[in-house]
Each structure stands twice: as structure tokens, then as C-alpha cells.
Design an enzyme around this catalytic site. Sequence first.
Site, PDB file in Angstrom:
ATOM      1  N   ARG A  42       0.815  -1.231   0.000  1.00  0.00           N
ATOM      2  CA  ARG A  42       0.000   0.000   0.000  1.00  0.00           C
ATOM      3  C   ARG A  42       0.839   1.268   0.000  1.00  0.00           C
ATOM      4  O   ARG A  42       0.468   2.263  -0.617  1.00  0.00           O
ATOM      5  CB  ARG A  42      -0.873   0.019   1.259  1.00  0.00           C
ATOM      6  CG  ARG A  42      -2.031  -0.919   1.174  1.00  0.00           C
ATOM      7  CD  ARG A  42      -2.787  -0.852   2.460  1.00  0.00           C
ATOM      8  NE  ARG A  42      -3.704   0.289   2.399  1.00  0.00           N
ATOM      9  CZ  ARG A  42      -5.001   0.205   2.657  1.00  0.00           C
ATOM     10  NH1 ARG A  42      -5.515  -0.945   3.005  1.00  0.00           N
ATOM     11  NH2 ARG A  42      -5.774   1.255   2.568  1.00  0.00           N
ATOM     12  N   LYS A  92      14.295 -26.427   4.670  1.00  0.00           N
ATOM     13  CA  LYS A  92      15.529 -26.523   5.457  1.00  0.00           C
ATOM     14  C   LYS A  92      16.321 -27.748   5.008  1.00  0.00           C
ATOM     15  O   LYS A  92      15.774 -28.830   4.847  1.00  0.00           O
ATOM     16  CB  LYS A  92      15.199 -26.642   6.960  1.00  0.00           C
ATOM     17  CG  LYS A  92      14.650 -25.350   7.578  1.00  0.00           C
ATOM     18  CD  LYS A  92      14.364 -25.542   9.057  1.00  0.00           C
ATOM     19  CE  LYS A  92      13.578 -24.387   9.637  1.00  0.00           C
ATOM     20  NZ  LYS A  92      14.381 -23.280  10.114  1.00  0.00           N
ATOM     21  N   LYS A 115       7.192 -21.412  22.944  1.00  0.00           N
ATOM     22  CA  LYS A 115       7.957 -20.157  22.977  1.00  0.00           C
ATOM     23  C   LYS A 115       8.556 -20.007  24.370  1.00  0.00           C
ATOM     24  O   LYS A 115       8.012 -20.552  25.335  1.00  0.00           O
ATOM     25  CB  LYS A 115       7.023 -18.966  22.728  1.00  0.00           C
ATOM     26  CG  LYS A 115       6.299 -19.018  21.398  1.00  0.00           C
ATOM     27  CD  LYS A 115       7.174 -18.525  20.288  1.00  0.00           C
ATOM     28  CE  LYS A 115       6.405 -18.467  18.984  1.00  0.00           C
ATOM     29  NZ  LYS A 115       7.277 -18.381  17.817  1.00  0.00           N
ATOM     30  N   ASP A 138       5.681 -24.128   3.319  1.00  0.00           N
ATOM     31  CA  ASP A 138       5.967 -24.412   4.717  1.00  0.00           C
ATOM     32  C   ASP A 138       7.485 -24.372   4.788  1.00  0.00           C
ATOM     33  O   ASP A 138       8.162 -25.283   4.288  1.00  0.00           O
ATOM     34  CB  ASP A 138       5.450 -25.815   5.086  1.00  0.00           C
ATOM     35  CG  ASP A 138       5.704 -26.130   6.552  1.00  0.00           C
ATOM     36  OD1 ASP A 138       6.769 -25.741   7.072  1.00  0.00           O
ATOM     37  OD2 ASP A 138       4.847 -26.771   7.178  1.00  0.00           O
ATOM     38  N   HIS A 139       8.028 -23.313   5.368  1.00  0.00           N
ATOM     39  CA  HIS A 139       9.473 -23.107   5.191  1.00  0.00           C
ATOM     40  C   HIS A 139      10.309 -24.211   5.833  1.00  0.00           C
ATOM     41  O   HIS A 139      11.461 -24.389   5.479  1.00  0.00           O
ATOM     42  CB  HIS A 139       9.900 -21.712   5.661  1.00  0.00           C
ATOM     43  CG  HIS A 139      10.062 -21.561   7.142  1.00  0.00           C
ATOM     44  ND1 HIS A 139       9.006 -21.324   7.985  1.00  0.00           N
ATOM     45  CD2 HIS A 139      11.155 -21.598   7.936  1.00  0.00           C
ATOM     46  CE1 HIS A 139       9.460 -21.232   9.229  1.00  0.00           C
ATOM     47  NE2 HIS A 139      10.761 -21.388   9.239  1.00  0.00           N
ATOM     48  N   LYS A 180       1.865 -19.310   4.938  1.00  0.00           N
ATOM     49  CA  LYS A 180       1.038 -19.856   5.997  1.00  0.00           C
ATOM     50  C   LYS A 180       0.476 -18.697   6.835  1.00  0.00           C
ATOM     51  O   LYS A 180       1.047 -17.623   6.768  1.00  0.00           O
ATOM     52  CB  LYS A 180       1.834 -20.815   6.871  1.00  0.00           C
ATOM     53  CG  LYS A 180       2.924 -20.136   7.726  1.00  0.00           C
ATOM     54  CD  LYS A 180       3.518 -21.092   8.706  1.00  0.00           C
ATOM     55  CE  LYS A 180       2.914 -20.971  10.064  1.00  0.00           C
ATOM     56  NZ  LYS A 180       3.476 -19.913  10.901  1.00  0.00           N
ATOM     57  N   GLU A 218      11.705 -22.805  21.118  1.00  0.00           N
ATOM     58  CA  GLU A 218      12.229 -21.478  20.796  1.00  0.00           C
ATOM     59  C   GLU A 218      12.431 -20.697  22.076  1.00  0.00           C
ATOM     60  O   GLU A 218      11.662 -20.843  23.025  1.00  0.00           O
ATOM     61  CB  GLU A 218      11.237 -20.726  19.908  1.00  0.00           C
ATOM     62  CG  GLU A 218      11.031 -21.368  18.567  1.00  0.00           C
ATOM     63  CD  GLU A 218      10.094 -20.546  17.707  1.00  0.00           C
ATOM     64  OE1 GLU A 218      10.580 -19.688  16.981  1.00  0.00           O
ATOM     65  OE2 GLU A 218       8.871 -20.749  17.806  1.00  0.00           O
ATOM     66  N   ASP A 236       0.188 -22.307  14.880  1.00  0.00           N
ATOM     67  CA  ASP A 236       1.394 -21.652  14.381  1.00  0.00           C
ATOM     68  C   ASP A 236       2.496 -22.652  14.040  1.00  0.00           C
ATOM     69  O   ASP A 236       3.239 -22.451  13.077  1.00  0.00           O
ATOM     70  CB  ASP A 236       1.901 -20.660  15.451  1.00  0.00           C
ATOM     71  CG  ASP A 236       3.037 -19.797  14.941  1.00  0.00           C
ATOM     72  OD1 ASP A 236       2.874 -19.199  13.872  1.00  0.00           O
ATOM     73  OD2 ASP A 236       4.100 -19.743  15.608  1.00  0.00           O
ATOM     74  N   HIS A 286       4.480 -27.083  10.503  1.00  0.00           N
ATOM     75  CA  HIS A 286       5.874 -27.543  10.561  1.00  0.00           C
ATOM     76  C   HIS A 286       6.019 -28.905  11.242  1.00  0.00           C
ATOM     77  O   HIS A 286       6.710 -29.790  10.751  1.00  0.00           O
ATOM     78  CB  HIS A 286       6.742 -26.536  11.327  1.00  0.00           C
ATOM     79  CG  HIS A 286       6.625 -25.127  10.844  1.00  0.00           C
ATOM     80  ND1 HIS A 286       6.461 -24.815   9.528  1.00  0.00           N
ATOM     81  CD2 HIS A 286       6.649 -23.929  11.501  1.00  0.00           C
ATOM     82  CE1 HIS A 286       6.403 -23.494   9.382  1.00  0.00           C
ATOM     83  NE2 HIS A 286       6.505 -22.946  10.564  1.00  0.00           N
TER      84      HIS A 286
HETATM   85  C1  BG6 Z   1       7.042 -19.580  11.841  1.00  0.00           C
HETATM   86  C2  BG6 Z   1       6.189 -19.294  13.055  1.00  0.00           C
HETATM   87  O1  BG6 Z   1       6.307 -20.280  10.877  1.00  0.00           O
HETATM   88  O2  BG6 Z   1       8.161 -20.361  12.233  1.00  0.00           O
HETATM   89  C3  BG6 Z   1       6.995 -18.586  14.131  1.00  0.00           C
HETATM   90  O3  BG6 Z   1       5.090 -18.486  12.674  1.00  0.00           O
HETATM   91  C4  BG6 Z   1       8.257 -19.362  14.438  1.00  0.00           C
HETATM   92  O4  BG6 Z   1       6.232 -18.385  15.303  1.00  0.00           O
HETATM   93  C5  BG6 Z   1       9.011 -19.720  13.168  1.00  0.00           C
HETATM   94  O5  BG6 Z   1       9.065 -18.558  15.278  1.00  0.00           O
HETATM   95  C6  BG6 Z   1      10.153 -20.662  13.462  1.00  0.00           C
HETATM   96  O6  BG6 Z   1      10.938 -20.816  12.321  1.00  0.00           O
HETATM   97  P1  BG6 Z   1      12.463 -21.185  12.438  1.00  0.00           P
HETATM   98  O7  BG6 Z   1      12.901 -21.364  11.023  1.00  0.00           O
HETATM   99  O8  BG6 Z   1      13.143 -20.051  13.129  1.00  0.00           O
HETATM  100  O9  BG6 Z   1      12.536 -22.438  13.247  1.00  0.00           O
END
Ligand code: BG6
Length: 533
Positions: free
Chosen positions: A72, A215, A374, A210-211, A181, A249, A269, A274
Site C-alpha cells: 500500500r 531446510k 515459545k 511451509d518453510h 502460511k 524457541e 502456528d 511444521h
Molecule cells: C514460523 C512461526 O512459521 O516459524 C513462528 O510463525 C516461528 O512463530 C518460526 O518462530 C520458526 O521458524 P524457524 O525457522 O526459526 O525455526
Amino acid sequence: MSTAEPRRTGVHVNRTQVDTPAYEGVRAQEPATIVIFGASGDLAKRKLIPALYQLQASGYLPERYAIVGVSRTALSDDDFRSNMLEALRTQLGDGADAPTADDPVVGALHYQAGDVGDPESFVRLKERLETIEKERGLPGNRLFYLSVAPDFFPVILKNLSAAGLIRQRGEEVWSRVIIEKPFGTSLESAQALNTEVTSLLDESQIYRIDHYLGKETVQNILSFRFGNSIFEPLFNQKYVDHVQITVGETLGMEGRRGAYYDTAGTMRDMVQNHMLQLLCLIAMEPPSGLEARGIRDEKVKVLRTLVPLSRREVADNTVRGQYGVGERDGEMIKGYRQETGVDPKSTTESYVALRLKIDNWRWAGVPFYLRSGKRLAKRVSEIAVQFKQPPLHLFRHLGEDDEFAPSVPRSNILVLRIQPDEGISLSFACKQPGMRIQLEEVNMDFYYGEVFQQRPPEAYERLLLDAMRGDASLFTRSDEVESSWRFIQSIHDGWANLPPPTFPNYYPFTDGPDEAARLFEGTQGRWRRLSEV
Ligand code: BG6
């Protein structure tokens, strides 16, 4: 059971081959335009533009391409370039070889301000893309990246389609869409989104990201399992006692995360996407091949075996947690409910532990334990496969009449470390040198960083490259998403019908709520302490 830390043995791993980048085999060949919606957002700055920069630097981008940012804010191309250059320097360093304005990726950046809810913006975007593509000699292949809040996914797709920006499958030039996501927030919303998305795009044009799948160490799960002959025969109910998957985390709700997170919780989340993907990769059968279909077919079979839980089963097999106020190194740490954007009476979980079973021939009776949270003691992602004790335990009497003798070692544990300290370790019992027979648990360790010198590609590099090449094997298919939601939904439904949890229930920077231990009740097992993983 031994509680002492196992001794670490140095294991020499021979590298037989030094990779040279095989550009031509895997590089994106077709000239294309990458359009990023949400270009002024965090993901674009921290991950997407740096990933494109690295792909260019390693020679994986096509000879001709353009990157067009859309959001925007009113910005000129030059403003956008200088913002992204700054982001690149923040992410990749400011040293002598820091990115400069002359880098091809920076030169390829363009910007188009637009309101994603306004169809007119898309008409203007189309004109702009055509101009840029003409100037840069691009045929009109387009990769749209939806790096925006999920509420905007349907409207962007509708407007792209209405403006004629989406080419149909089979046309000479292609359109593909990467969708970030979360893909839905419940079974119903995920199904509705799938229906909308597939009414405008063919499944082959949709890349649900889905990242975790990008990895390196996650991809190595399949290489490890199916590229070796000695482990796979043991991966079943005959030899495996249980499997623990941990994604911990230390982060809390930094920045503006709290507002989003409070509507999601750890289950949506982290677990729905994941963690269930990790579960699929460790539990699936060998795929028929490495192409998208074979891999996705096997993953979906695992997800279908996750039988939705009844309310009673939810109570027995899940534990929720939320961190409270704490202190570390003399500094006050906010509790979850004190975080910006979070409801002060929130009952959203910042931690979840669950025990599940995979109802198939291979895994019948083997519990899978998943936990994520977390503000835990350590940032760590790993899969630990704990094997059964040998059937005849010759050594069980050792130590009975010798208070100095170590007790019988634990069973073998195979750990796939996803991050950090990426690698694999296998613990086993070994005779301590000496006249007596004494066993000690030792580890065979493989560390990626020690063995392979080259920089591993970041998850987003790999996934962007795959999408440009039209390889969807590391993206999730509609039936995978729906099957995982079906299971997760049963847990949310169970929670909704159970008394509200007593939160907060864990201190920041610990292993999470003590109650999680009850998932192991009646077994010899326990959670691996985060300090030992
Ligand atoms: C994201 C979540 O998809 O993955 C976050 O929304 C999380 O909450 C993150 O912190 C973790 O990714 P990575 O690659 O740091 O393990």
C-alpha cells in the site's frame, strides 16, 4: 536408567566428494517476473529479498528476470531499492563484500503501490508488469508471492484473475502462486480457502509454502532414511520404542507478533504445519520417486492415519502451556499475557505437548510425542528416535552390588538435529576400559558444519528456486493441508469442551510446564531435557 551425560566420541566422517555447484541442472532457466505482495513487510525484508540475492550470487536465477514489490505504501522504484538494499545489508552483513546498488538483484527491483482490495490496482499492476517485461525482454512467466495476512489471499487471487493476470495451465507462459502460511485457521476455513483457490488456479499452479520443508536438514530426513540401508529396516514397531519431535524457541512475542499469535497459538502456528510435516517425513513409507506426487502421496497417507481425537483422548494426550512473568540475568521477562497485542486474560497456548499414534502396520503401538513452545530454555529442533531395549538384557545385574558402577545405559537413541548444530547422532552402549564389565553410553556424532564447508542454502532460497523451476515437491498439496487440519481440529474442539487451562503454568526459559511429563506416565520414557538435546 543412566542420567549422566553420554560421553561424546569423535567420529571421523570421510567426505568423498566436494560439490561444485551444478548450475545448469538445477538453475531456473525460464525468464520470469517475481511479484511480491506485502513487499514492505518483514518477511520480504528478512527472508525473500535476501534469498533472491543469494540465488543470484550463486548463479541459480535465470539470465533475465524482474522483481516487483507490491504494497500500500507509496514508494518510488528508487525508494524501494534503497529500502531493500538496507535490508540486505542488515541480513547479510555490511562488510567489504556487502550488497551494493550495482548488484543485479537490486537493479531488478521495481515497485508498484496498490490496494489489494481494489480491482483497479490490479489493472494498473498488469500495465506495469507488461511495461517492465517489455523493457527487460521477459515473456510473461509470473511467480506471485502472497506474503500478506491470510485474510487477503482470496481477494488477491480474485483480483489477479479478474485483471487477466493469471494464465491458465497449458498456456505458453506460466503463472504460479506461492501462498504463505497459515493456510486456514480451522478445518472449515482451510477447506473454504482450498475451494476458492482451486476455483481460480489449477493445483499445479499453487505452491503452499511451509518453510520447514526448505531446510537442508529437513530434506536430509528422506536422504538419511532412504539413502542408507542400515537404518530403515529398524524404523518400525518392532524396534522403535517411541519418537520425540521437539521444536523449542527462546523467542517470545517480539515486535508486533503478539496480536497475530494470540489468535493462533502454538497448535496453529507450529504444530498443524511444521511439526506435522516433520512427523510425515520421519514416519512415511518410501515414495515411488522424488517428484512431487510420490512424496506428497506418502505424506498424506501418514496424515490420514492420524485418527481425530475424542474429548477424552484430547484431555489424556495433550498438555497446553503458557509462560508467566520471569526474570533472567537480572532482567524482568514479560509473561505471555503482558506481551504487546495479547489479551491480558488470554487462554491461548504458547506451548503444546501431545502424544499421538500412527495407525498403520509400520507404527502400530509406537507413541509419537510432539512438543513446541515459545520462551523455552533453548532454541532447538530435533527428532529423536528411541529404540527398544535389547530383548535379553545381559547387563541388567551390573551395578547392583557396586554403588560406583554406572547403571545400565539407556536404549539407543538416534537424533536428527534440525537446528542449531545441524547433524545426526546415535547413542549406544560401550564397554568402559578396565577389568570389570561396565557399560557406558556414548555418542557417534556427525556435524554438518564440520563436514561440509559450503554455506547451506536458506529455506526460502530453496523454495523460491523450486517454485521458479516448477518443482512442487517441497510444497503442501490441498489434501495434505486438509488432512492435517482434520486432526488438529479435533484437538481444538476437545479443548473448547474441556475446563479452561490454568495459565500461566511455566516459567520463561525452562522446559515448559511440568504437567507435560504425564504424557509418559506408565512408560519407561521421559522427555529429553532441553539442556541435553
Ligand atoms: C514460523 C512461526 O512459521 O516459524 C513462528 O510463525 C516461528 O512463530 C518460526 O518462530 C520458526 O521458524 P524457524 O525457522 O526459526 O525455526
